[in-house]
Design a protein around this motif. Sequence first.
Motif, PDB file in Angstrom:
ATOM      1  N   GLN A  78       0.807  -1.221   0.000  1.00  0.00           N
ATOM      2  CA  GLN A  78       0.000   0.000   0.000  1.00  0.00           C
ATOM      3  C   GLN A  78       0.842   1.275   0.000  1.00  0.00           C
ATOM      4  O   GLN A  78       0.310   2.360   0.211  1.00  0.00           O
ATOM      5  N   VAL A  79       2.150   1.157  -0.218  1.00  0.00           N
ATOM      6  CA  VAL A  79       3.017   2.339  -0.204  1.00  0.00           C
ATOM      7  C   VAL A  79       3.770   2.427  -1.529  1.00  0.00           C
ATOM      8  O   VAL A  79       3.942   1.438  -2.244  1.00  0.00           O
ATOM      9  N   ASN A  80       4.221   3.630  -1.844  1.00  0.00           N
ATOM     10  CA  ASN A  80       5.075   3.825  -3.009  1.00  0.00           C
ATOM     11  C   ASN A  80       6.525   3.496  -2.643  1.00  0.00           C
ATOM     12  O   ASN A  80       6.981   3.776  -1.535  1.00  0.00           O
ATOM     13  N   THR A  81       7.233   2.908  -3.578  1.00  0.00           N
ATOM     14  CA  THR A  81       8.644   2.587  -3.356  1.00  0.00           C
ATOM     15  C   THR A  81       9.504   3.558  -4.168  1.00  0.00           C
ATOM     16  O   THR A  81       9.168   3.891  -5.304  1.00  0.00           O
ATOM     17  N   TYR A  82      10.626   3.961  -3.575  1.00  0.00           N
ATOM     18  CA  TYR A  82      11.475   4.976  -4.200  1.00  0.00           C
ATOM     19  C   TYR A  82      12.891   4.469  -4.481  1.00  0.00           C
ATOM     20  O   TYR A  82      13.755   5.241  -4.846  1.00  0.00           O
ATOM     21  N   ASN A  84      15.678   3.357  -6.550  1.00  0.00           N
ATOM     22  CA  ASN A  84      15.847   3.611  -7.981  1.00  0.00           C
ATOM     23  C   ASN A  84      17.234   3.194  -8.444  1.00  0.00           C
ATOM     24  O   ASN A  84      17.979   2.522  -7.730  1.00  0.00           O
ATOM     25  N   TYR A 195      15.126   8.321   5.176  1.00  0.00           N
ATOM     26  CA  TYR A 195      13.714   8.522   5.505  1.00  0.00           C
ATOM     27  C   TYR A 195      13.519   8.516   7.022  1.00  0.00           C
ATOM     28  O   TYR A 195      14.166   7.754   7.751  1.00  0.00           O
ATOM     29  N   THR A 284       3.267  -5.789  -6.555  1.00  0.00           N
ATOM     30  CA  THR A 284       3.908  -4.478  -6.532  1.00  0.00           C
ATOM     31  C   THR A 284       5.092  -4.419  -7.473  1.00  0.00           C
ATOM     32  O   THR A 284       5.290  -3.433  -8.191  1.00  0.00           O
ATOM     33  N   ARG A 376      13.190  -2.973  -4.377  1.00  0.00           N
ATOM     34  CA  ARG A 376      11.798  -2.538  -4.207  1.00  0.00           C
ATOM     35  C   ARG A 376      11.014  -3.511  -3.333  1.00  0.00           C
ATOM     36  O   ARG A 376      10.185  -3.097  -2.511  1.00  0.00           O
ATOM     37  N   GLU A 379      12.170  -2.856   0.263  1.00  0.00           N
ATOM     38  CA  GLU A 379      11.674  -1.587   0.781  1.00  0.00           C
ATOM     39  C   GLU A 379      10.206  -1.690   1.175  1.00  0.00           C
ATOM     40  O   GLU A 379       9.803  -1.284   2.270  1.00  0.00           O
ATOM     41  N   SER A 380       9.397  -2.250   0.285  1.00  0.00           N
ATOM     42  CA  SER A 380       7.968  -2.362   0.579  1.00  0.00           C
ATOM     43  C   SER A 380       7.714  -3.343   1.726  1.00  0.00           C
ATOM     44  O   SER A 380       6.833  -3.105   2.573  1.00  0.00           O
ATOM     45  N   ARG A 383       8.546  -1.580   4.959  1.00  0.00           N
ATOM     46  CA  ARG A 383       7.477  -0.628   5.294  1.00  0.00           C
ATOM     47  C   ARG A 383       6.268  -1.366   5.877  1.00  0.00           C
ATOM     48  O   ARG A 383       5.595  -0.862   6.787  1.00  0.00           O
TER      49      ARG A 383
END
Length: 644
Positions: A78-82, A84, A195, A284, A376, A379-380, A383
């Motif tokens: 449910q979150v955006n991953t950054y 890159n 973050y 995702t 990614r 990270e997700s 989170r």
Amino acid sequence: MATVRNALLGVKQRLRGQGNPTVAKIRRQRALRDRVWRGLPYIKVLLFTVGYLWLLVIPSSRLGQGTYIDENALQPGQVNTYWNWEEVHRADKILADLEQLRDRNATSDEIAQYAVTEFERYGIPARKQQYSFDAAGEIVNGTNAYAVMQSPRASGTEAIVISASWLSRTGEGDGTLNLRGVSTVLALAPYLKKYSLWAKDLIFVISDGYLDGMQAWVTTYHGETQPNLKAEPLSLRSGVIWTALNIDYPGHSFSHLGLFFEGLNGRLPNQDLLNSVSLISRYTVGVPVLVYDHIDPREDRNQPGLLPSWLPEPLKTNSDVQEYVTRARNVYRHMNYQARGAASGVHGLFHQFRIDAVTLFAVPATGPHGFHALGRILESSLRTCNNLLERLHASFFFYLLVAPGTFMKIGSYLPSVILVGTAMLFTGLGEWVHAGWTFATPAPLAGDEKNEKSASSQEIGGKWRRRSRPVLQPIVIMVLTHMLGALLFFLVNSSWFVSNVQINGPILAALFCSIPLVFTIVPPSPPSHAPAPSVLKAFNLCFASALVSITSVLNFSLAATMALFMGIPLTLATPSSLSSSSSVRIAKYAAYCALALGWLVICPEETRRAIWNWDVLRVWFAPFVCVVYVPLVLQAGLVCLLPS
């Protein structure tokens, strides 16, 4: 109404019978008991048959249900991953440095120092930890590196671990390096530090070796002591660890993400953690998920087929048969890990401290995924774990993951083993009842009367008579055999045995098959007493049944293995009469000795690994086999050997 009342009274009277109701009730109970006793052999066969067939149908596509998230706080995906390509470039640079360390054969201390330097470069406190294990005379040492990133939003009472071992789990730690897994952790640390949303401390661990490094670190972190472990204390600490993600990325790139989840001594993580990582990976990031590293041949034609070539073509192409074989491979591997109490990856060492952990295994391939996709996913997933308000508890801790999106609840597979255990219990109780009675025939008639009366008429005139069932001798035999098993474990765990398992294994097998023969000097029981082998068989089966039933809740795979190797063999052990041939009795005993101690001869490498797991990881499989399984099977052999 009167007609109905009269009809009911008639039925009631017919059921009660004539005369005294109490006497009629006693007669019915006796009749029912006699009927059950006469049908006991058929009941046992039915229980064994249904139990074993149930084990066989566990992989069926007709069973199981889809996985789902129970804990609402997780909110996976449910979150955006950054994450890159800048972070991917950093991971590539770290990988190049690690390859240089590998090429010049750097020591464990140099590798750990490099990791510490990388963490501290971005302001994350990091330290090294040296350790040493004494495993049956073999010294295992190394150096771990770890870092603790304090939570900016909380007091640091909870933590999440992100780890990678220097050696990959490929080949169960056969020496394949996990360079890209280590690179991912080192590149992830400075990225996550940017973050301020973390509500839990993040602990990064680069463990040496395969399992030994993480065992030293996690044991020291929780203040536990191990007699054969010497480890430096940790100068950096955090709060209670709730979850842990272990990264294993041995190839250049990967096609699927494999989930490894078995822990030490059969422990499993909460299923919500597996389901969350699976959902994030599939929906995702778009990386397909596998159970272990099993790629379905139906998806990739380059994979070898699972069905033998001699099967008819209609069977090989049947979708239900293909699904059954695919699931059966997953179930077999799960039971292989769980029954042996072995961890399927570094994550399994966390389970002993009630930490839900899983290994994310990047299945080696020529593409299409790499650092970008794995970053990614991590990270997700982090989170998602960061959202937790309490430990994972809502979902299942006992389950079979038969496919990436399908599992079986404990109630769907547990009855299979319970039925086998019940059949063993009924057999033992039946043997106990049978040992307490003897059929006494009348004395033969003399002269012409003997010729006039047939043998059948004499049998009709016989009586069942009670006889005493001495229990001291069978209990002594059981206690001594289990003490013998403890001695076997002491010898197997010695440096003398481990130094040459191939030679010492057959020696120990022959020795421990011969020692129980001393029980043959015990004189047989008098006719007025039940034979000792009959009472021994009753105790042996009842004890084995209790072990199978209790173990099935704690470690289903171990209980299923016990049911397979002890269920029918212990039931078929029959006491031998005095007139039985000694060669037949010895042959039966030899067969049970082979079942009890054959692993010392035919499985030397597995024996060595089980001893190492006990010495270093405190896995109970080796002592369980020596102290519990071997004595029980030897007792069944003595039932056949001792005259009755």
